[in-house]
Design a protein around this motif. Sequence first.
Motif, PDB file in Angstrom:
ATOM      1  N   ALA A 193     -55.686  12.544 -21.210  1.00 20.10           N
ATOM      2  CA  ALA A 193     -54.398  13.199 -21.010  1.00 20.10           C
ATOM      3  C   ALA A 193     -53.341  12.672 -21.966  1.00 20.10           C
ATOM      4  N   SER A 194     -53.419  11.370 -22.295  1.00 18.81           N
ATOM      5  CA  SER A 194     -52.422  10.789 -23.193  1.00 18.81           C
ATOM      6  C   SER A 194     -52.665  11.155 -24.654  1.00 18.81           C
TER       7      SER A 194
ATOM      8  N   ARG B 293     -48.556  10.063 -12.290  1.00 19.40           N
ATOM      9  CA  ARG B 293     -48.841   9.862 -13.704  1.00 19.40           C
ATOM     10  C   ARG B 293     -50.315  10.030 -14.044  1.00 19.40           C
ATOM     11  N   VAL B 294     -51.192  10.099 -13.064  1.00 19.14           N
ATOM     12  CA  VAL B 294     -52.611  10.284 -13.340  1.00 19.14           C
ATOM     13  C   VAL B 294     -52.831  11.714 -13.803  1.00 19.14           C
ATOM     14  N   GLY B 295     -53.503  11.859 -14.955  1.00 19.56           N
ATOM     15  CA  GLY B 295     -53.623  13.171 -15.584  1.00 19.56           C
ATOM     16  C   GLY B 295     -54.420  14.172 -14.764  1.00 19.56           C
TER      17      GLY B 295
ATOM     18  N   VAL C  14     -52.126   3.879 -22.196  1.00 19.98           N
ATOM     19  CA  VAL C  14     -51.736   4.568 -20.966  1.00 19.98           C
ATOM     20  C   VAL C  14     -50.532   3.916 -20.289  1.00 19.98           C
TER      21      VAL C  14
ATOM     22  N   GLN D  78     -60.353   7.400 -11.258  1.00 21.61           N
ATOM     23  CA  GLN D  78     -60.338   8.508 -12.199  1.00 21.61           C
ATOM     24  C   GLN D  78     -61.760   8.862 -12.612  1.00 21.61           C
TER      25      GLN D  78
ATOM     26  N   GLN E 296     -51.645   5.693  -7.466  1.00 21.42           N
ATOM     27  CA  GLN E 296     -52.229   7.001  -7.217  1.00 21.42           C
ATOM     28  C   GLN E 296     -51.203   8.061  -6.848  1.00 21.42           C
TER      29      GLN E 296
ATOM     30  N   PHE F 289     -47.580   3.599 -11.806  1.00 18.88           N
ATOM     31  CA  PHE F 289     -48.910   4.120 -12.120  1.00 18.88           C
ATOM     32  C   PHE F 289     -49.844   4.263 -10.922  1.00 18.88           C
TER      33      PHE F 289
ATOM     34  N   THR G  98     -62.096   8.255 -20.081  1.00 14.88           N
ATOM     35  CA  THR G  98     -61.431   8.412 -18.798  1.00 14.88           C
ATOM     36  C   THR G  98     -60.351   9.486 -18.891  1.00 14.88           C
ATOM     37  N   GLU G  99     -60.061  10.100 -17.756  1.00 16.41           N
ATOM     38  CA  GLU G  99     -59.125  11.216 -17.728  1.00 16.41           C
ATOM     39  C   GLU G  99     -57.711  10.811 -18.150  1.00 16.41           C
ATOM     40  N   THR G 100     -57.270   9.625 -17.752  1.00 16.65           N
ATOM     41  CA  THR G 100     -55.919   9.199 -18.124  1.00 16.65           C
ATOM     42  C   THR G 100     -55.789   9.032 -19.631  1.00 16.65           C
TER      43      THR G 100
END
Length: 310
Positions: free
Chosen positions: A251-252, A304-306, A110, A169, A300, A298, A246-248
Amino acid sequence: MELTELDLNHLVLFHQLTVERSVSRVAETLGVSQPAVSNSLAKLRRQLGDALFVRTGAGMVPTPFAEQLAEPVGKALGLIHGGLNLQPQFDPASAKRLLTIGMTDIGEVVFLPALLKRLREVAPGVRLNTVRNSVANLRDDMESGKVDLAIGPLPQLRGGFFQRKLFRQRYVCVFRRGHRLDRKRITMADFKAAEHLAIVSAGTGHGKVDDLLRRAGVDRNIILSVPHFVSVGHILRETDLVATVTETLAASLVEPFQLSYRPHPAALPEVAINVFWHAKVHRSPIHQWLRELVFELFGQDSGRVGAIST
């Protein structure tokens, strides 16, 4: 006892012994002889009225009193060290430095691409090294200066450390595109009926997913367990397994591995991703710059948080 009765060098030796657990290694680190270390320890024992360290097969083990003393002494020495080593100026463009960051393999996926790209732009002489957050001696390595910064959910880092929330997240379900769960909403019945990939990331906050699901009364049909996250994309792309991550991270992985992810059907608590640093580097200009760079990229509000795909 008054501070005037103590030699600061003896406290430095005490702190180093709590880290190294070896008279010979402390002597090497401080550049003194082993008898000098032993003599200083003997004097400190007399002054404090405690053995402080007991020799065992595993090295010099601190007594309960020494363990109680270790945290305030370490924090105080860190603050003194930081105050004495303040640099009036720091120029990223001309800096030559190796910085070590503790993070999980999720963090490497990430954070590293964007962080390395920015460093090449603004601080080309700064090099990066990473170590795993799950290692047992992360705390000691940060206290001794071997690790400059740590990122992640790290409940074991408390006394003597500063922390700041990077973002929060949620956990999501991730799977290959075209999976039978690849629709707008996943029910709990769908989730329980699926075959699952479990990631057992011991020693990190991310290793508690199974506990969280069990507390929520959810049992998974786990077909495969792996000890890290780096293989998740490859496995999900070629199978019908479902992973809770985790969501991040999800997303990556979406574009490189043709995956999809959706909100989790279980009411799992969000996880806080924090940045940690030791008190000794709190006022160090290069460390302050590194922390602000991480938050700029990075935090909040960085964007960049997915976001959940639809």
